[in-house]
Design an enzyme around this catalytic site. Sequence first.
Site, PDB file in Angstrom:
ATOM      1  N   ASN A 220     -15.618  11.608  50.378  1.00  0.00           N
ATOM      2  CA  ASN A 220     -16.906  11.831  50.881  1.00  0.00           C
ATOM      3  C   ASN A 220     -18.085  12.254  50.441  1.00  0.00           C
ATOM      4  O   ASN A 220     -19.180  11.953  51.000  1.00  0.00           O
ATOM      5  CB  ASN A 220     -16.371  13.023  52.180  1.00  0.00           C
ATOM      6  CG  ASN A 220     -15.176  12.725  53.245  1.00  0.00           C
ATOM      7  OD1 ASN A 220     -15.289  11.459  53.757  1.00  0.00           O
ATOM      8  ND2 ASN A 220     -14.597  13.725  53.782  1.00  0.00           N
TER       9      ASN A 220
ATOM     10  N   TYR B 292      -2.052  18.298  42.502  1.00  0.00           N
ATOM     11  CA  TYR B 292      -3.381  18.602  41.683  1.00  0.00           C
ATOM     12  C   TYR B 292      -3.692  17.523  40.702  1.00  0.00           C
ATOM     13  O   TYR B 292      -4.697  17.021  40.765  1.00  0.00           O
ATOM     14  CB  TYR B 292      -3.180  20.120  41.124  1.00  0.00           C
ATOM     15  CG  TYR B 292      -4.275  20.489  40.283  1.00  0.00           C
ATOM     16  CD1 TYR B 292      -5.459  20.855  41.063  1.00  0.00           C
ATOM     17  CD2 TYR B 292      -4.392  20.477  38.986  1.00  0.00           C
ATOM     18  CE1 TYR B 292      -6.790  21.384  40.459  1.00  0.00           C
ATOM     19  CE2 TYR B 292      -5.608  21.041  38.514  1.00  0.00           C
ATOM     20  CZ  TYR B 292      -6.631  21.520  39.228  1.00  0.00           C
ATOM     21  OH  TYR B 292      -7.585  21.878  38.470  1.00  0.00           O
TER      22      TYR B 292
ATOM     23  N   THR C  69     -10.292  28.086  32.000  1.00  0.00           N
ATOM     24  CA  THR C  69     -11.571  28.810  31.915  1.00  0.00           C
ATOM     25  C   THR C  69     -11.466  30.088  32.654  1.00  0.00           C
ATOM     26  O   THR C  69     -10.447  30.200  33.405  1.00  0.00           O
ATOM     27  CB  THR C  69     -12.733  27.988  32.827  1.00  0.00           C
ATOM     28  OG1 THR C  69     -12.826  26.824  31.986  1.00  0.00           O
ATOM     29  CG2 THR C  69     -13.930  28.903  32.565  1.00  0.00           C
TER      30      THR C  69
HETATM   31  P1  NAD Z   1     -11.515  28.038  42.353  1.00  0.00           P
HETATM   32  O1  NAD Z   1      -9.943  28.121  43.315  1.00  0.00           O
HETATM   33  O2  NAD Z   1     -11.772  29.638  42.198  1.00  0.00           O
HETATM   34  O3  NAD Z   1     -12.634  27.482  43.517  1.00  0.00           O
HETATM   35  C1  NAD Z   1     -12.472  26.558  44.137  1.00  0.00           C
HETATM   36  C2  NAD Z   1     -13.351  26.518  45.401  1.00  0.00           C
HETATM   37  O4  NAD Z   1     -13.336  25.317  46.165  1.00  0.00           O
HETATM   38  C3  NAD Z   1     -12.849  27.753  46.280  1.00  0.00           C
HETATM   39  O5  NAD Z   1     -14.228  28.327  46.665  1.00  0.00           O
HETATM   40  C4  NAD Z   1     -12.367  27.081  47.422  1.00  0.00           C
HETATM   41  O6  NAD Z   1     -12.592  27.762  48.583  1.00  0.00           O
HETATM   42  C5  NAD Z   1     -13.127  25.806  47.495  1.00  0.00           C
HETATM   43  N1  NAD Z   1     -12.381  24.798  48.096  1.00  0.00           N
HETATM   44  C6  NAD Z   1     -10.982  24.253  47.929  1.00  0.00           C
HETATM   45  N2  NAD Z   1     -10.769  23.501  48.746  1.00  0.00           N
HETATM   46  C7  NAD Z   1     -11.720  22.895  49.551  1.00  0.00           C
HETATM   47  C8  NAD Z   1     -12.094  21.913  50.529  1.00  0.00           C
HETATM   48  N3  NAD Z   1     -11.058  21.325  50.996  1.00  0.00           N
HETATM   49  N4  NAD Z   1     -13.404  21.985  51.073  1.00  0.00           N
HETATM   50  C9  NAD Z   1     -14.355  22.804  50.534  1.00  0.00           C
HETATM   51  N5  NAD Z   1     -14.062  23.827  49.826  1.00  0.00           N
HETATM   52  C10 NAD Z   1     -13.004  23.834  49.061  1.00  0.00           C
HETATM   53  O7  NAD Z   1     -11.401  27.496  41.168  1.00  0.00           O
HETATM   54  P2  NAD Z   1     -12.244  27.197  40.127  1.00  0.00           P
HETATM   55  O8  NAD Z   1     -11.590  28.014  38.774  1.00  0.00           O
HETATM   56  O9  NAD Z   1     -13.647  27.709  40.227  1.00  0.00           O
HETATM   57  O10 NAD Z   1     -12.433  25.811  39.705  1.00  0.00           O
HETATM   58  C11 NAD Z   1     -13.202  25.200  39.998  1.00  0.00           C
HETATM   59  C12 NAD Z   1     -13.199  23.657  40.031  1.00  0.00           C
HETATM   60  O11 NAD Z   1     -13.090  23.416  38.515  1.00  0.00           O
HETATM   61  C13 NAD Z   1     -12.227  23.068  40.795  1.00  0.00           C
HETATM   62  O12 NAD Z   1     -12.144  21.769  40.830  1.00  0.00           O
HETATM   63  C14 NAD Z   1     -10.981  23.048  39.532  1.00  0.00           C
HETATM   64  O13 NAD Z   1      -9.995  21.884  39.759  1.00  0.00           O
HETATM   65  C15 NAD Z   1     -11.544  22.558  38.263  1.00  0.00           C
HETATM   66  N6  NAD Z   1     -11.145  23.063  36.996  1.00  0.00           N
HETATM   67  C16 NAD Z   1     -10.926  24.538  36.821  1.00  0.00           C
HETATM   68  C17 NAD Z   1     -10.481  25.024  35.593  1.00  0.00           C
HETATM   69  C18 NAD Z   1     -10.493  26.381  35.327  1.00  0.00           C
HETATM   70  O14 NAD Z   1      -9.669  26.993  34.482  1.00  0.00           O
HETATM   71  N7  NAD Z   1     -11.067  27.371  36.222  1.00  0.00           N
HETATM   72  C19 NAD Z   1      -9.763  24.174  34.702  1.00  0.00           C
HETATM   73  C20 NAD Z   1      -9.666  22.746  35.217  1.00  0.00           C
HETATM   74  C21 NAD Z   1     -10.517  22.295  36.372  1.00  0.00           C
END
Ligand code: NAD
Length: 344
Positions: free
Chosen positions: A109, A155, A185
């Site tokens: 999307n 995932y 992170t």
């Molecule tokens: P998080 O879970 O804190 O944040 C994800 C956000 O996406 C949340 O606010 C959640 O409400 C929102 N979300 C989830 N599904 C959704 C949907 N269907 N529609 C709209 N919003 C939705 O995670 P994060 O640690 O902030 O990670 C952010 C991104 O970075 C993610 O995509 C994650 O896969 C990627 N990532 C993070 C890490 C890490 O260590 N933090 C590592 C690898 C990848």
Amino acid sequence: MARRMHVSRGKAILVAGGAGFVGSHLCSALLDAGNRVICVDNYLTGSPANVSNLKGNPYFMLIEQDVCDDVAIDEPLDHIYNLACPASPPSYQADPIHTMMTSVTGTGNLLRLAARRGAVFLQASTSEIYGDPEEHPQQEDYWGHVNCTGPRACYDEGKRAAEALCFDSLRAGSVDVRVARIFNTYGPCMQPNDGRIVSNFIVQALKNEPLTIYGSGEQTRSFCYVSDLVEGLIRLMNRQPNPGVPVNLGNPGEFTVMELAELVLSKIATASIVVHAPLPPDDPQRRRPDIARARRLLGWQPKVALQDGLSHTIAWFESTLAKQQAVRRRSRRPRPQPVLSQDL
Ligand code: NAD
Ligand code: UDP
């Protein structure tokens, strides 16, 4: 969408998942740099509280929306960052089908929206696409070792499918796509009950509860402080020309889970001990990014050492837990009963 963004300045940037841990830091950094930001989030693992400091900012707009539904944003857009997806294993496994669809339908999307608006698109991919890696450290050319039928597949395979969608859109010439492979992170604004290692260990130590080590604790991770990651994401988005290849973003310092537990215990005055719990299935045994590509293409490398980043994160959790406790205490206090006239 009823409300339109305030007067124009900088770039118009959509951050999907902007109310989450990383997203909230990214929204702040983009606004600080003079841009307009539209944050789209369904609050599954994030919350409006994470961006409450931006409330009232005329250049910031918060929209509650699931990216699995059509994302109809009636605004010009220069950039789209797609961070929407739960990132902690307990969260993404709670509704695995929705997690998979968030990465596949949701990314589809947002890519269509980017194509309609001519926006540059950055996908937050993950080191999990390498699975339980047989090559170490992990370079971007490694294709990975993922169990497509296990509990992490929703995932890992979802993010792999999202990368395929991104590179197909790039090859088709429909969207200028960049892909960041993010390694573990940490930092302020992680949910205290998020379930990931750094937040778990800090919250457990602050509450004098045992630190839960899954398995032997000899498995490794490499921990990147959130401000370093945000800088890398912005550099990748702005990089000209498009690198056309995925880029690892992470801190190459590698620690065992046991070493992290010891470090947290050394920084907090606590009565906590460590206890062992079963290792979750398919838990990757070693993980460390090779960041030569990010160094070469983006001139990026992390600056914040784990010692310092942990100190900032502990201070943030300390104050957050204290605030939560004060609210609970206030709500438990008996309210004064109204005096009825018949009692007089
Ligand atoms: P998080 O879970 O804190 O944040 C994800 C956000 O996406 C949340 O606010 C959640 O409400 C929102 N979300 C989830 N599904 C959704 C949907 N269907 N529609 C709209 N919003 C939705 O995670 P994060 O640690 O902030 O990670 C952010 C991104 O970075 C993610 O995509 C994650 O896969 C990627 N990532 C993070 C890490 C890490 O260590 N933090 C590592 C690898 C990848
Ligand atoms: N882990 C742990 N105790 C916890 C949480 C996690 O020992 O309370 C371990 C987990 O098994 C994994 C590592 O820490 O080996 C990192 O887990 P996390 O969930 O933070 O991220 P991911 O596995 O996705 O890298």
